[in-house]
Design a protein around this motif. Structure first.
Motif, mmCIF file in Angstrom:
data_model
loop_
_atom_site.group_PDB
_atom_site.id
_atom_site.type_symbol
_atom_site.label_atom_id
_atom_site.label_comp_id
_atom_site.label_asym_id
_atom_site.label_seq_id
_atom_site.Cartn_x
_atom_site.Cartn_y
_atom_site.Cartn_z
ATOM 1 N N LYS A 38 -0.807 -6.255 -3.599
ATOM 2 C CA LYS A 38 -1.235 -5.227 -2.653
ATOM 3 C C LYS A 38 -0.125 -4.801 -1.714
ATOM 4 C CE LYS A 38 -4.959 -4.209 0.641
ATOM 5 N NZ LYS A 38 -6.186 -4.738 1.293
ATOM 6 N N TYR A 39 0.788 -5.744 -1.361
ATOM 7 C CA TYR A 39 1.855 -5.459 -0.399
ATOM 8 C C TYR A 39 3.231 -5.392 -1.053
ATOM 9 C CZ TYR A 39 -1.302 -6.002 3.555
ATOM 10 O OH TYR A 39 -2.317 -5.825 4.466
ATOM 11 N N ARG A 40 3.269 -5.255 -2.360
ATOM 12 C CA ARG A 40 4.553 -5.313 -3.061
ATOM 13 C C ARG A 40 5.481 -4.150 -2.732
ATOM 14 N NH1 ARG A 40 3.521 -7.874 -8.503
ATOM 15 N NH2 ARG A 40 3.186 -9.610 -7.060
ATOM 16 N N ASP A 41 4.933 -3.050 -2.252
ATOM 17 C CA ASP A 41 5.771 -1.917 -1.864
ATOM 18 C C ASP A 41 6.444 -2.118 -0.511
ATOM 19 O OD1 ASP A 41 5.215 -0.264 -4.131
ATOM 20 O OD2 ASP A 41 3.246 0.168 -3.281
ATOM 21 N N SER B 224 -6.746 6.369 -8.137
ATOM 22 C CA SER B 224 -6.239 5.731 -6.912
ATOM 23 C C SER B 224 -7.034 4.477 -6.563
ATOM 24 C CB SER B 224 -6.302 6.725 -5.743
ATOM 25 O OG SER B 224 -7.636 6.962 -5.328
ATOM 26 N N LEU B 225 -8.330 4.506 -6.847
ATOM 27 C CA LEU B 225 -9.188 3.364 -6.506
ATOM 28 C C LEU B 225 -8.969 2.172 -7.429
ATOM 29 C CD1 LEU B 225 -12.503 5.305 -5.755
ATOM 30 C CD2 LEU B 225 -10.781 4.486 -4.129
ATOM 31 N N LEU B 226 -8.222 2.380 -8.506
ATOM 32 C CA LEU B 226 -7.919 1.293 -9.436
ATOM 33 C C LEU B 226 -6.588 0.617 -9.124
ATOM 34 C CD1 LEU B 226 -8.961 3.039 -12.791
ATOM 35 C CD2 LEU B 226 -10.311 1.429 -11.416
ATOM 36 N N GLN B 227 -5.878 1.125 -8.116
ATOM 37 C CA GLN B 227 -4.566 0.590 -7.786
ATOM 38 C C GLN B 227 -4.662 -0.700 -6.982
ATOM 39 O OE1 GLN B 227 -1.850 2.202 -9.158
ATOM 40 N NE2 GLN B 227 -3.537 3.374 -10.046
ATOM 41 N N THR B 228 -3.792 -1.643 -7.272
ATOM 42 C CA THR B 228 -3.728 -2.879 -6.486
ATOM 43 C C THR B 228 -2.763 -2.734 -5.307
ATOM 44 O OG1 THR B 228 -2.020 -3.738 -7.978
ATOM 45 C CG2 THR B 228 -4.317 -4.350 -8.443
ATOM 46 N N ARG B 229 -1.802 -1.822 -5.414
ATOM 47 C CA ARG B 229 -0.838 -1.617 -4.341
ATOM 48 C C ARG B 229 -1.392 -0.582 -3.358
ATOM 49 N NH1 ARG B 229 5.304 -1.733 -6.767
ATOM 50 N NH2 ARG B 229 5.039 -3.519 -8.149
ATOM 51 N N ILE B 230 -1.489 -0.972 -2.107
ATOM 52 C CA ILE B 230 -2.157 -0.147 -1.119
ATOM 53 C C ILE B 230 -1.418 1.171 -0.877
ATOM 54 C CG2 ILE B 230 -0.994 -1.290 0.826
ATOM 55 C CD1 ILE B 230 -3.644 -0.942 2.367
ATOM 56 N N LEU B 231 -0.077 1.160 -0.914
ATOM 57 C CA LEU B 231 0.678 2.390 -0.687
ATOM 58 C C LEU B 231 0.427 3.389 -1.809
ATOM 59 C CD1 LEU B 231 2.721 3.889 1.082
ATOM 60 C CD2 LEU B 231 4.553 2.841 -0.266
ATOM 61 N N ARG B 232 0.444 2.903 -3.040
ATOM 62 C CA ARG B 232 0.193 3.772 -4.187
ATOM 63 C C ARG B 232 -1.235 4.313 -4.140
ATOM 64 N NH1 ARG B 232 1.822 1.086 -9.691
ATOM 65 N NH2 ARG B 232 3.792 1.061 -8.547
ATOM 66 N N LEU B 233 -2.188 3.473 -3.726
ATOM 67 C CA LEU B 233 -3.580 3.911 -3.613
ATOM 68 C C LEU B 233 -3.696 5.087 -2.645
ATOM 69 C CD1 LEU B 233 -6.676 1.611 -3.100
ATOM 70 C CD2 LEU B 233 -6.359 3.646 -1.705
ATOM 71 N N ARG B 234 -3.082 4.950 -1.475
ATOM 72 C CA ARG B 234 -3.173 6.005 -0.466
ATOM 73 C C ARG B 234 -2.493 7.290 -0.920
ATOM 74 N NH1 ARG B 234 -7.358 5.308 2.853
ATOM 75 N NH2 ARG B 234 -7.455 3.165 3.616
#
Length: 206
Positions: A149-152, A18-28
Motif C-alpha cells: 500500500k505504501y510502496r510508492d 482503481s478500487l483493485l489497486q493495493t498501492r494507495i497513490l495509484r488508487l487515487r
C-alpha cells in the motif's frame, strides 16, 4: 457503440480498476482520472447528478493526493521504532508478508538480523528494515521492505535519514545489499555512494 459510450465505459472501468489497486497513490490517481472522464461524459448527456457526484469525488481525490505527496518525505509523519530481532510483533509482520518479501528477497531469513526497525505511519506499520553488524563499524542491511500500500512512498528512507538509529550502536557506515542496486537512484538521494560493488552510506561520527 458510439464514441461517447466508449468514453463513458472507459471512465467507469478506470474507477473500478482503481478500487483493485493495493498501492494507495495509484488508487487515487486512477480514480481521479476516471472521475474526470465521467464528469465530461455525464455533462455531455446532461446527467447532472452524476456530474456533481464525480466532481465531488475528484476534489476528494485531489485533496488526498496533495496530502500524500506533500508528506511523502515528511519525517514528522513517520516514526522509526527499534525492536528486538526476535520481537513477536516483528515476527508477525514478517510472517504476514512472507510471500511478498520472498518475491523480492529470495532466500531471506531474519535469523541473522539483530538490528530491527519498524517504520510507522500513525498506528500502521508500513515498513521494516533489518540489519546486522558487518564489522569495522559497518551495518549491513538485510531487508528494506515496504508494505504494498505504501510502496510508492519509500518510507524506509526515514531509517537512513535518522543517523542516530545506527550511530547509537557505534556504526559509521551502512551497506546496502547487492539486490538493492536496482534502487540506486533512491539510495543515491539518501546519500549512498558506490564503493566497489557496494553502495555505502557514510554516517556522522560521534
Amino acid at each position: 457503440m458510439d464514441v461517447l459510450s466508449i468514453i463513458g465505459w472507459g471512465g467507469s472501468a478506470l474507477v473500478v480498476l482503481s478500487l483493485l489497486q493495493t498501492r494507495i497513490l495509484r488508487l487515487r490517481l486512477l480514480n481521479l482520472v476516471g472521475c474526470v472522464i465521467l464528469i465530461g461524459f455525464n455533462a455531455a448527456i446532461a446527467v447532472w447528478p452524476m456530474v456533481g457526484m464525480n466532481a465531488v469525488l475528484a476534489v476528494i481525490n485531489l485533496v488526498h493526493l496533495w496530502r500524500l505527496l506533500w508528506h511523502r518525505h515528511d519525517q514528522t509523519e513517520y516514526a522509526v521504532l527499534q525492536v528486538n530481532g526476535d520481537d513477536a510483533y516483528l515476527g508477525h509482520v514478517l510472517a504476514q508478508h512472507h510471500k511478498d518479501i520472498s518475491r523480492f528477497n529470495p532466500g531471506f531469513t531474519a535469523s541473522g538480523s539483530p538490528y530491527a526497525f519498524l517504520v510507522q505511519h500513525g498506528d500502521r506499520t508500513v515498513g521494516v528494515v533489518l540489519a546486522h553488524d558487518a564489522g569495522d563499524g559497518r551495518a549491513q542491511i538485510d531487508l528494506d521492505y515496504v508494505v504494498p500500500k505504501y510502496r510508492d512512498f519509500t518510507p524506509g528512507e526515514f531509517v537512513y535519514r535518522r543517523s542516530d538509529v545506527f550511530t547509537d550502536h557505534g556504526f559509521h557506515q551502512v551497506l546496502a545489499p547487492p539486490r538493492m542496486r536496482d534502487s540506486t537512484p533512491y539510495l543515491t538521494k539518501l546519500g549512498f555512494h558506490p564503493e566497489g560493488n557496494t553502495l555505502v552510506l557514510d554516517l556522522p561520527r560521534t
